[in-house]
Design a protein around this motif. Structure first.
Motif, mmCIF file in Angstrom:
data_model
loop_
_atom_site.group_PDB
_atom_site.id
_atom_site.type_symbol
_atom_site.label_atom_id
_atom_site.label_comp_id
_atom_site.label_asym_id
_atom_site.label_seq_id
_atom_site.Cartn_x
_atom_site.Cartn_y
_atom_site.Cartn_z
ATOM 1 N N PHE A 9 33.735 52.224 -4.939
ATOM 2 C CA PHE A 9 34.911 51.518 -4.442
ATOM 3 C C PHE A 9 36.175 52.109 -5.054
ATOM 4 O O PHE A 9 36.153 52.648 -6.167
ATOM 5 C CB PHE A 9 34.827 50.027 -4.784
ATOM 6 N N SER A 10 37.259 51.984 -4.303
ATOM 7 C CA SER A 10 38.556 52.387 -4.825
ATOM 8 C C SER A 10 39.097 51.294 -5.748
ATOM 9 O O SER A 10 38.567 50.183 -5.796
ATOM 10 C CB SER A 10 39.538 52.634 -3.673
ATOM 11 N N GLY A 11 40.152 51.617 -6.479
ATOM 12 C CA GLY A 11 40.725 50.635 -7.390
ATOM 13 C C GLY A 11 41.258 49.416 -6.666
ATOM 14 O O GLY A 11 41.181 48.291 -7.169
ATOM 15 N N GLU A 12 41.800 49.613 -5.463
ATOM 16 C CA GLU A 12 42.345 48.492 -4.697
ATOM 17 C C GLU A 12 41.239 47.571 -4.202
ATOM 18 O O GLU A 12 41.471 46.381 -3.980
ATOM 19 C CB GLU A 12 43.149 49.038 -3.511
ATOM 20 N N GLU A 13 40.028 48.092 -4.013
ATOM 21 C CA GLU A 13 38.925 47.280 -3.502
ATOM 22 C C GLU A 13 38.293 46.387 -4.565
ATOM 23 O O GLU A 13 37.558 45.459 -4.222
ATOM 24 C CB GLU A 13 37.859 48.190 -2.895
ATOM 25 N N GLY A 14 38.582 46.650 -5.845
ATOM 26 C CA GLY A 14 38.121 45.759 -6.906
ATOM 27 C C GLY A 14 36.625 45.543 -6.904
ATOM 28 O O GLY A 14 36.163 44.406 -6.896
ATOM 29 N N SER A 15 35.867 46.636 -6.888
ATOM 30 C CA SER A 15 34.392 46.570 -6.901
ATOM 31 C C SER A 15 33.832 45.753 -5.741
ATOM 32 O O SER A 15 32.840 45.047 -5.881
ATOM 33 C CB SER A 15 33.897 45.990 -8.237
ATOM 34 N N GLY A 16 34.482 45.845 -4.582
ATOM 35 C CA GLY A 16 33.965 45.185 -3.385
ATOM 36 C C GLY A 16 34.483 43.785 -3.156
ATOM 37 O O GLY A 16 34.027 43.112 -2.229
ATOM 38 N N ARG A 17 35.443 43.329 -3.956
ATOM 39 C CA ARG A 17 35.983 41.977 -3.747
ATOM 40 C C ARG A 17 37.082 41.952 -2.689
ATOM 41 O O ARG A 17 37.293 40.936 -2.036
ATOM 42 C CB ARG A 17 36.534 41.428 -5.063
ATOM 43 N N ASN A 43 35.923 27.630 -21.096
ATOM 44 C CA ASN A 43 36.913 28.679 -21.258
ATOM 45 C C ASN A 43 37.201 29.285 -19.891
ATOM 46 O O ASN A 43 36.397 29.998 -19.324
ATOM 47 C CB ASN A 43 36.377 29.755 -22.205
ATOM 48 N N ILE A 44 38.381 29.000 -19.348
ATOM 49 C CA ILE A 44 38.704 29.422 -17.980
ATOM 50 C C ILE A 44 38.814 30.931 -17.884
ATOM 51 O O ILE A 44 38.352 31.543 -16.922
ATOM 52 C CB ILE A 44 40.025 28.756 -17.525
ATOM 53 N N SER A 45 39.415 31.574 -18.905
ATOM 54 C CA SER A 45 39.535 33.031 -18.859
ATOM 55 C C SER A 45 38.170 33.679 -18.877
ATOM 56 O O SER A 45 37.918 34.660 -18.178
ATOM 57 C CB SER A 45 40.367 33.522 -20.048
ATOM 58 N N TYR A 46 37.246 33.100 -19.658
ATOM 59 C CA TYR A 46 35.900 33.659 -19.693
ATOM 60 C C TYR A 46 35.173 33.397 -18.378
ATOM 61 O O TYR A 46 34.361 34.202 -17.938
ATOM 62 C CB TYR A 46 35.116 33.057 -20.856
ATOM 63 N N LEU A 47 35.501 32.281 -17.750
ATOM 64 C CA LEU A 47 34.881 31.978 -16.456
ATOM 65 C C LEU A 47 35.262 33.019 -15.424
ATOM 66 O O LEU A 47 34.441 33.444 -14.612
ATOM 67 C CB LEU A 47 35.319 30.583 -15.989
ATOM 68 N N LYS A 80 29.531 41.909 -9.945
ATOM 69 C CA LYS A 80 29.076 43.277 -10.149
ATOM 70 C C LYS A 80 27.567 43.334 -10.372
ATOM 71 O O LYS A 80 26.898 44.257 -9.902
ATOM 72 C CB LYS A 80 29.806 43.898 -11.351
ATOM 73 N N GLU A 81 27.033 42.331 -11.077
ATOM 74 C CA GLU A 81 25.582 42.306 -11.287
ATOM 75 C C GLU A 81 24.846 42.111 -9.965
ATOM 76 O O GLU A 81 23.813 42.742 -9.721
ATOM 77 C CB GLU A 81 25.222 41.197 -12.268
ATOM 78 N N ARG A 82 25.369 41.225 -9.111
ATOM 79 C CA ARG A 82 24.735 41.006 -7.808
ATOM 80 C C ARG A 82 24.784 42.285 -6.977
ATOM 81 O O ARG A 82 23.792 42.678 -6.348
ATOM 82 C CB ARG A 82 25.453 39.881 -7.065
ATOM 83 N N LEU A 83 25.941 42.951 -7.001
ATOM 84 C CA LEU A 83 26.097 44.172 -6.225
ATOM 85 C C LEU A 83 25.173 45.270 -6.752
ATOM 86 O O LEU A 83 24.534 45.996 -5.967
ATOM 87 C CB LEU A 83 27.557 44.634 -6.294
ATOM 88 N N THR A 84 25.082 45.383 -8.077
ATOM 89 C CA THR A 84 24.196 46.382 -8.674
ATOM 90 C C THR A 84 22.749 46.102 -8.309
ATOM 91 O O THR A 84 21.984 47.022 -7.965
ATOM 92 C CB THR A 84 24.365 46.382 -10.204
ATOM 93 N N ARG A 85 22.365 44.825 -8.373
ATOM 94 C CA ARG A 85 20.987 44.449 -8.046
ATOM 95 C C ARG A 85 20.665 44.757 -6.591
ATOM 96 O O ARG A 85 19.603 45.310 -6.280
ATOM 97 C CB ARG A 85 20.781 42.962 -8.331
ATOM 98 N N LYS A 140 31.852 39.536 -13.468
ATOM 99 C CA LYS A 140 30.650 40.211 -13.929
ATOM 100 C C LYS A 140 29.453 39.845 -13.063
ATOM 101 O O LYS A 140 28.613 40.695 -12.736
ATOM 102 C CB LYS A 140 30.384 39.836 -15.386
ATOM 103 N N GLN A 141 29.357 38.554 -12.666
ATOM 104 C CA GLN A 141 28.276 38.130 -11.781
ATOM 105 C C GLN A 141 28.334 38.872 -10.450
ATOM 106 O O GLN A 141 27.306 39.246 -9.878
ATOM 107 C CB GLN A 141 28.354 36.619 -11.547
#
Length: 500
Positions: A143-151, A37-41, A50-55, A47-48
């Motif tokens: 992070f700001s909205g434009e930064e997309g959680s650090g991406r 499922n590409i959308s789920y990927l 954000k999990e890495r960043l949280t960790r 999510k991965q």
């Protein structure tokens, strides 16, 4: 008050538990994913991330605590006041038993005075920490909205600041993302202005801040020292890009040095034009008023060297800031490329597609929450479905559940969506409100939600003779198995005759 040895023991225990907590953070098993499922990927990759960043942020906090406790332990072991040695001597001396019972008595007295004081064991903190599913909200706040959680990088404000610099090439945002660290292309003679120095400082501070947030386990001081070492080598050789120096190029600069203005010039034509300027004439007159009419070559050379040293120091400071920015941009290369790709993608979208994408991202954030979480993340305040999770956003919009319909007769109760509003006129709350008003809840009062309007319609119906009271025989409806609708009297007659 706890003894020094007990404080040391607790500090050692805390350090060991922190080290184990760090290990636990890195050995968590990843959940299986259906990559078909590409959308789920895409959601999984986000999510991965954000999990890495949280960790990493959690591990960084653990390391800070370890450093703090280690410093505390070091101070205790140094024992500058001799308190630790005195305590050890008291416990190991001839009066060790009396010391032991004395401390035991102090502990009992303390618990006798505070019998209900709650004590949370140290291991309980780390057990609760291991059960946490991730501080996503805390990461989003970084992070700001434009930064997309650090991406992605958010350089819009800096791009606007760059565009407003004088004598610099104007570029669009996408081009700026590719060229913001190409300082060798900037005109050197315009780099001494205060606006440019402020722009460099803001850009450096932002990249450092973003680096700390997106790579909390990296050592920024080591990167800065490495960049400084590389810079000093190139600067000494006069080969730093944009600030190259040619040996012997300033041999005749003494002839082009203005003593009154304390400024050296590289071209004779510029120097001669300067001698005719009002600024130079004013500075020369000031020297004349002070009684200085001529300066010997030795003093002239000394002044020129001082000016050159000050200029070289300023140039080196500007160049080093540029070198730091280039180093940070190199390390953040992946985020930089992702930002360019994201900007190009957004430029190809229409306004409607952008709004739909924003709504989809918000809904995906809800749907991507793990099933075992007790608290459901629902930023859009969507109603819950049969499975206890927020319903899809498209279904929420389809049924108009975002539209509020208040009813004064129901005690100002608010119904969400037209369907719930239409249905409530036959429900108990509205019927109870109508009984309290002394008005029959008939079809005449459908769509009436204000008490004043209900009274006005009731008076009008009474004046026109249309206030027939409810009669069950003629007004109450019944339905047979085939879907035919009858009033109560007809339904009872047919049922007695066995025709239903």
């Amino acid at each position: 008050m706890e003894s020094i040895l007990e404080q040391q023991r607790k500090a050692h225990e805390e350090i060991e538990r922190l080290e184990q907590a760090i290990v636990d953070q890195f050995i968590k098993d990843s959940k299986s994913v259906d990559f078909a499922n590409i959308s789920y990927l895409f959601i999984y990759n986000y999510k991965q991330h954000k999990e890495r960043l949280t960790r990493e942020h959690r591990v960084s906090d653990f390391l800070d605590r370890i450093s703090s406790r280690s410093k505390f332990l070091h101070e205790l072991y140094e024992d500058t006041d001799g308190a630790r040695k005195a305590e050890i001597d008291a416990l190991s001396g001839t009066s060790e038993f009396s010391e032991f019972y004395g401390r035991l008595k102090a502990i009992k007295d303390y618990h006798r005075r505070y019998p209900n004081e709650t004590v949370e064991p140290l291991e309980l903190e780390f057990i609760n920490q291991s059960k946490q599913n991730g501080d996503d909200d805390e990461i989003d706040k970084l992070f700001s909205g434009e930064e997309g959680s650090g991406r992605f990088l958010d350089l819009h404000a800096l791009h606007e600041q760059y565009v407003n610099l004088k004598n610099f090439k104007k570029t669009d945002y996408l081009t700026y993302l590719s060229e913001f660290d190409h300082f060798s292309d900037y005109p050197k003679e315009h780099k001494y202005t205060g606006e440019y120095l402020n722009y460099l400082k803001e850009l450096k501070n932002y990249l450092e801040s973003f680096f700390k947030r997106v790579k909390p386990l990296s050592n920024l001081d080591d990167i800065r020292n490495e960049a400084e070492k590389e810079f000093n080598e190139k600067w000494t050789q006069g080969k730093f890009p944009g600030w190259e120096k040619q040996i012997g190029a300033d041999d005749n600069s003494i002839d082009l040095f203005c003593v009154a203005c304390k400024k050296a010039y590289s071209k004779k034509t510029v120097y001669e034009a300067h001698l005719k300027s009002k600024k130079h004439i004013k500075s020369a007159n000031t020297l004349t008023e002070k009684g200085i009419t001529s300066i010997d070559p030795e003093t002239r050379e000394k002044l020129r060297k001082e000016v050159d040293e000050g200029k070289d120091k300023r140039e080196k400071e500007i160049a080093f800031t540029e070198a730091l920015i280039q180093k940070y941009a190199e390390i953040l290369g992946s985020q930089r490329e992702d930002t360019k790709a994201n900007v190009e993608r957004k430029r190809a979208l229409t306004d409607r597609e952008r709004r739909m994408e924003l709504e989809t991202e918000e809904v995906d954030d809800v749907e991507s929450e793990s099933e075992d979480e007790d608290k459901i993340y629902n930023p859009l305040k969507l109603p819950l479905g049969w499975d206890g999770k927020p319903i899809p956003y498209w279904l929420y919009k389809l049924h108009g559940l975002g539209v509020e319909y208040p009813c004064e007769i129901c005690g100002n109760y608010v119904y969400m969506g037209r369907k719930a509003f239409d249905r409530h006129f036959q429900e108990w709350r509205h019927a109870h409100g109508m009984r309290c008003l002394g008005i029959p809840n008939t079809r005449h009062f459908h769509e009436i939600t204000l008490i004043e309007d209900a009274y006005a319609l009731w008076e009008k119906l009474k004046s026109t003779g249309k206030t027939d009271e409810f009669k069950a025989d003629t007004m109450e409806e019944f339905e047979d198995l085939d879907g035919n609708v009858f009033n109560k009297k007809t339904y009872d007659d047919l049922k007695r005759q066995g025709l239903l």
